[in-house]
Write an enzyme that holds these catalytic residues in place. Structure first.
Site, short mmCIF file in Angstrom:
data_model
loop_
_atom_site.label_atom_id
_atom_site.label_comp_id
_atom_site.label_asym_id
_atom_site.label_seq_id
_atom_site.Cartn_x
_atom_site.Cartn_y
_atom_site.Cartn_z
N HIS A 18 5.14 13.64 6.65
CA HIS A 18 4.01 13.08 7.41
C HIS A 18 2.80 14.02 7.33
O HIS A 18 1.68 13.59 7.11
CB HIS A 18 4.38 12.87 8.88
CG HIS A 18 5.47 11.86 9.09
ND1 HIS A 18 6.57 12.13 9.88
CD2 HIS A 18 5.62 10.60 8.64
CE1 HIS A 18 7.36 11.08 9.90
NE2 HIS A 18 6.81 10.13 9.15
N LYS A 42 13.09 0.25 18.86
CA LYS A 42 13.70 1.56 18.62
C LYS A 42 13.80 2.36 19.91
O LYS A 42 12.87 2.38 20.70
CB LYS A 42 12.85 2.37 17.63
CG LYS A 42 12.84 1.84 16.22
CD LYS A 42 12.03 2.77 15.33
CE LYS A 42 11.95 2.29 13.91
NZ LYS A 42 11.11 3.18 13.09
N ARG A 91 7.58 6.39 0.00
CA ARG A 91 8.56 7.23 -0.67
C ARG A 91 9.19 6.52 -1.86
O ARG A 91 9.61 7.15 -2.82
CB ARG A 91 9.67 7.65 0.29
CG ARG A 91 9.22 8.59 1.37
CD ARG A 91 10.27 8.78 2.42
NE ARG A 91 10.49 7.47 3.05
CZ ARG A 91 11.45 7.19 3.91
NH1 ARG A 91 12.32 8.11 4.25
NH2 ARG A 91 11.56 6.00 4.45
N SER A 129 12.62 10.55 8.89
CA SER A 129 12.88 10.88 10.30
C SER A 129 14.32 10.54 10.69
O SER A 129 14.95 11.28 11.43
CB SER A 129 11.89 10.15 11.21
OG SER A 129 10.60 10.65 11.02
#
Length: 161
Positions: A18, A42, A91, A129
């Protein structure tokens, strides 16, 4: 006109990946606002207040980086900030498929918003994460993946409980 980008995410936790996207984004934008969003689907591992403080410490002295929390659609948060760009890191192709759909919806909500994707630096691509949370949950050292010390994070976490 000031080029403001919102970098939204749950940042649970905020990683070196990040940080890399922010630092590279600063070459493109006058200001980058890191927006810690509330994702109703979440359950957080690290408290929002703790993560906000750690991110602020990470970018201490950088006047063109701000950190906010928000509980709204990302497009609405961007509009309220006067941001006309969303900054996102990719990614892999799975990230692209997911982010592409979100960017289309954000454009539907806020026509003036453009999403800018930066490809994650190769050495940081394996970091996520969720992987860091799993490693930490089972007692592994994750400091190599974070732009701050985990002992600092644990101290803040205890203070906010």
């Amino acid at each position: 006109m000031k080029r403001i980008a919102l970098f939204p995410g749950s940042f649970d936790p905020f990683t070196k990946g990040h940080e890399d996207i922010i630092l590279r984004g600063l070459r493109l934008f006058d200001e980058v606002v890191i927006g810690i969003g509330n994702n109703a689907t979440k359950k957080r591992y690290f408290p929002v207040e703790v993560m906000k403080e750690l991110i602020e410490r990470t970018f201490e002295g950088q006047q063109n980086v701000k950190v906010i929390t928000y509980d709204d659609l990302t497009a609405n948060a961007a509009r309220q900030l006067g941001a006309t760009f969303l900054l996102r890191g990719l990614r892999n192709t799975t990230d692209f498929e997911y982010e592409n759909g979100i960017s289309q919806v954000n454009r539907y909500v806020y026509e003036e918003i453009e999403t800018v994707f930066l490809i994650t630096s190769p050495n940081l691509a394996p970091i996520s994460s969720s992987i860091i949370r799993d490693l930490h949950r089972y007692g592994q050292d994750v400091d190599d993946f974070l732009p701050y010390s985990l002992s600092e994070l644990n101290k803040l976490k205890e203070e906010n409980q």
